[in-house]
Design an enzyme around this catalytic site. Structure first.
Site, PDB file in Angstrom:
ATOM      1  N   CYS A 127      32.599  32.270  37.149  1.00  0.00           N
ATOM      2  CA  CYS A 127      33.110  30.923  36.907  1.00  0.00           C
ATOM      3  C   CYS A 127      33.067  30.039  38.147  1.00  0.00           C
ATOM      4  CB  CYS A 127      34.535  31.008  36.377  1.00  0.00           C
ATOM      5  SG  CYS A 127      34.696  32.011  34.884  1.00  0.00           S
ATOM      6  N   LYS A 216      45.828  31.651  32.622  1.00  0.00           N
ATOM      7  CA  LYS A 216      44.754  32.395  31.962  1.00  0.00           C
ATOM      8  C   LYS A 216      44.666  33.765  32.609  1.00  0.00           C
ATOM      9  CE  LYS A 216      39.769  32.230  30.980  1.00  0.00           C
ATOM     10  NZ  LYS A 216      38.543  31.420  31.161  1.00  0.00           N
ATOM     11  N   LYS A 269      46.535  31.625  27.876  1.00  0.00           N
ATOM     12  CA  LYS A 269      45.435  32.377  27.262  1.00  0.00           C
ATOM     13  C   LYS A 269      45.415  33.795  27.824  1.00  0.00           C
ATOM     14  CE  LYS A 269      40.379  32.478  26.861  1.00  0.00           C
ATOM     15  NZ  LYS A 269      39.102  31.856  27.270  1.00  0.00           N
ATOM     16  N   SER A 295      39.201  35.437  20.941  1.00  0.00           N
ATOM     17  CA  SER A 295      38.220  36.106  20.085  1.00  0.00           C
ATOM     18  C   SER A 295      38.598  37.539  19.748  1.00  0.00           C
ATOM     19  CB  SER A 295      36.846  36.081  20.754  1.00  0.00           C
ATOM     20  OG  SER A 295      36.880  36.734  22.015  1.00  0.00           O
TER      21      SER A 295
END
Length: 349
Positions: A127, A216, A269, A295
């Site tokens: 990232c 996150k 998240k 997911s």
């Protein structure tokens, strides 16, 4: 036996809806949509039943399908035609997400959220910009055609924080230029909200809000998404920049930093394994709280339903209701369309 207090009195069908403490509606949900520059047709995502990658030419039709269920907001994730070490297609004017956003903004009434990250666009799958040692290792692996597992003890991987900020800011501005109503930085780069806010304001996008992935966590529940978006790390993992699942106090600190930098919405998240963090953020802040029902959470319910072990629709609704009950105002979820359709059907006279 004293039965003066009988809670069951309020559980009959007539009164039950009137005393219900938490409600869920399609307007609470954001639907993720995958747009793929490498295909001319829909491509099913095996690990995420019901979700395809769609070409740019089919993005409007796909978003219209979402809107038809009552969901009003979508988040666009892109699969670019090519990748490089600095993820330049993430902020290209003609990038896959930018083209999709223009079409969706011009031809639909959807509220469009842009995912601001580089992992889907970098050749190494991380990232941000890699430190020189990690970059050299990656180039050596590519040159020698070596395939490694995603070793958790990789000591060489470091993403350059400050050098990554400029690229994230450029990505956010490019998405706002393309019609994004909101941007959502997800890389857990220190200072990302401040850098993006400054860049958006300088570019004239003062009204574009930032929904920060404020807490996150490094998680095992991301696997199907990485398959869907072709965004898995080529080597190493993301533990050096995503949060340790063991830490809750750190999450509160991360959230406060993002508030100070100008975040408008605060996201946690994943959602279900971190409902305690969702509750902490809700109690500590009066900002809107979002949660990402990721997911893996979606895939595991589908897998259990395929075995006949649970009712998929009921389990999905209960899962999202628990996230809302924990304190989330917005839920980003792959169940958005199916749950919204069920909610709309049950609300019909």
């Amino acid at each position: 036996m004293d039965l003066t207090h009988r809670p069951r009195r309020l559980r009959t069908d007539g009164i039950r809806p009137l005393v219900r403490e938490t409600s869920l509606s399609p307007s609470d949900l954001i639907a993720p949509v995958f747009v793929d520059a490498t295909t001319d047709e829909r491509v099913p995502i095996g690990s995420m039943p019901g979700h395809p990658r769609v070409p740019v030419s089919g993005i409007v039709e796909r978003v219209e399908e979402v809107l038809a269920t009552g969901v009003q907001a979508v988040m666009l994730f892109g699969i670019p035609e090519e990748k490089d070490a600095v993820g330049s297609r993430a902020y290209a004017e003609d990038g896959v997400v930018q083209r999709a956003m223009r079409a969706v903004s011009e031809e639909t009434d959807a509220y469009v959220v842009g995912d601001v990250c580089l992992c889907e666009y970098t050749s190494h799958g991380h990232c941000g910009v890699l430190e020189s040692e990690a970059k050299e290792r990656w180039e050596r692996l590519r040159r020698d055609d070596v395939v490694e597992d995603h070793a958790a003890d990789d000591p060489t991987l470091t993403v350059k924080n400050d050098e990554t900020l400029d690229l994230l800011a450029r990505t956010a501005v490019s998405q706002a230029d393309a019609g994004a109503d909101m941007v959502a930085p997800s890389s857990m780069t220190d200072g990302m909200v401040g850098a993006i806010r400054e860049a958006l304001d300088s570019a004239g996008h003062t009204d574009v809000p930032i929904m920060s992935y404020a807490a996150k966590f490094e998680s095992s529940f991301y696997g199907p998404f990485r398959d869907a978006a072709d965004g898995a790390p080529a080597f190493g993992d993301r533990r050096h920049y995503q949060m340790d699942p063991a830490n809750a106090r750190e999450a509160r600190r991360e959230v406060q930093l993002d508030v100070e930098q100008g975040a408008d919405v605060l996201m946690v998240k994943p959602a279900l394994p971190y409902l305690d963090v969702v509750r902490d953020v809700r109690e500590a802040s009066d900002y809107p709280v979002a949660a990402y029902n990721v997911s893996g959470e979606y895939a595991m319910l589908h897998a259990a339903a395929e075995k006949g072990w649970l009712d998929l629709d009921a389990a999905a609704h209960e899962s999202l209701l628990s996230i809302k009950r924990a304190g989330a105002d917005l839920i980003l979820t792959y169940f958005a369309e199916s749950v919204a359709s069920s909610l709309s059907a049950t609300s019909q006279p």
